[in-house]
Write an enzyme that holds these catalytic residues in place. Structure first.
Site: not given
Ligand code: MG
Length: 402
Positions: A21, A116-117
């Site tokens: 993340d 983003d993960e």
């Molecule tokens: Mg993040």
């Protein structure tokens, strides 16, 4: 002898699960793109006069009390010195593609959770090593901080990642449940929002440990169906599988012109830029394309597509550009054009065996370009036209097309 083999068989090893993340993703991208923002409170969100809210903020802004979903006007009061920026989603998506390509290069078993993960599943012995390698690679290639949690299931990997933030990595194993999971707030568990938290707090349940020893039937009475899962989570148990993303089928990029264009030279410049973008993404994903398609939209919105097959799969900008030019040539007097796009399909995986040895001039130039582009975005690059002046005037390829 037979007995021992039996014991070994029973002791089946499970894959390790990683949650990767990025930290304060949008704000970190802005700080990489604009070095003057580094170390400063960067706040990204809607316009305060339009009652916008904070989308993401840097850790420097968090230290001053700014949070996601806070009204921008309030963030401005908390942090008058802050750098306030609009959401530049195209840029974040571009970087996200690079991040996911890097993550995907470690294992095909990947579940993308958001921009983003992502969860990754890796071989049993490779959890920690992979976490370290991923963090180094994303820091080196993109300049971005990423936190990684390593465990045996999604729940514990996610919590390990939360505990490692910002810019760290950690593990959380089943044997750590009592000492490290149980003291945490129930808010760490998926499915516990503010409402459920309040309900449980009223019963004196504040930590995960308190939830784990709470009688299941009372919990079911209070929360219904979700109770059983929560009870499992509170003991560190989670049998959810990775929902792996289907493999990539094509890569495409397109440009809508600010005004309709008529000039073939302008069109070629656009094709070059698109070819560079596609070549870059192919190389990042370690893919080569067998088919190149050109998409043209005219000023009356009519849209046509033309496709060409290559005899040899490619990831070279110049080859993609030449193919697109070849498709464009018979259409050169169909202007005005509103939009142009290139799509690369028929993708094949390839592994580069010798990265530096014996690579040709174009390859080594491209590799340097790719590194620059990854770090600073495409604006920093010289147009490849300057590097391969021949390819501009010579769109017909050398026996490469079937
Ligand atoms: Mg993040």
């Amino acid at each position: 002898m037979g007995k021992r083999i039996g014991v070994l068989k029973k002791k089946r090893k499970f894959k390790k699960i990683l949650l990767c993340d990025l930290d304060a993703f949008y704000a970190s991208v802005e700080q990489v793109d604009n070095p003057v923002y580094r170390g400063k409170p960067v706040i990204i969100g809607g316009r305060p006069e339009a009652r916008g809210v904070v989308s993401t903020c840097s850790y420097e802004a968090r230290a001053l009390g700014v949070r996601s979903a806070l009204p921008m006007a309030k963030a401005m009061r908390l942090c008058p010195e802050g750098i306030f920026l609009p959401v530049n989603m195209n840029r974040y998506k571009e970087i996200s593609r690079h991040v996911m390509a890097i993550l995907g290069s470690y294992t095909p078993e990947m579940e993308r959770v958001s921009i983003d993960e992502a969860y990754l599943a890796v071989s049993p012995g490779e959890g920690e090593q992979t976490a370290i390698a991923i963090r180094e690679k994303i820091r080196h290639e993109l300049g971005l901080p990423v936190s990684v949690g390593v465990s045996s299931n999604k729940l514990l990997a996610k919590i390990a990642c939360e505990l490692a933030k910002p810019d760290g990595w950690s593990t959380l194993w089943k044997e750590d449940v009592k000492t490290r999971l149980w003291p945490l707030s129930i808010r760490f568990l998926p499915g516990i929002g503010p409402v459920t938290e309040k309900k449980l707090n009223r019963l004196g349940v504040k930590t995960i440990g308190e939830l784990a020893v709470f009688p299941l039937d009372s919990l079911q009475h209070l929360l219904g169906k979700t109770a059983l899962n929560l009870h499992k989570y509170s003991k560190g148990e989670d049998d959810r599988n990775l929902e792996t993303t289907p493999s990539l089928k094509s890569i495409s990029e397109e440009t809508t012109f600010a005004r309709d264009i008529k000039d073939s030279k302008e069109m070629k410049a656009a094709l070059m830029e698109l070819a560079e973008g596609i070549g870059y993404r192919l190389r990042l994903q370690k893919m080569k394309a067998r088919t190149i398609s050109l998409k043209l939209r005219f000023s009356d919105f009519r849209t046509i597509t033309r496709t060409i097959s290559l005899t040899e799969a490619t990831d070279k900008d110049s080859m993609i550009f030449q193919s697109a030019c070849r498709l464009f040539l018979p259409l050169a007097d169909t202007f005005p054009w509103r939009l142009v796009g290139i799509r690369a399909s028929g993708l094949e995986n390839f592994t580069q065996l010798s990265l530096n040895r014996g690579e040709d001039k174009e390859k080594s130039v491209t590799r340097v370009q790719d590194e620059l582009r990854t770090r600073f975005g495409k604006e920093v690059l010289y147009r490849a036209q300057r590097l391969f002046p021949d390819s501009n005037d010579n769109p017909s390829s050398k026996n490469s097309f079937s």
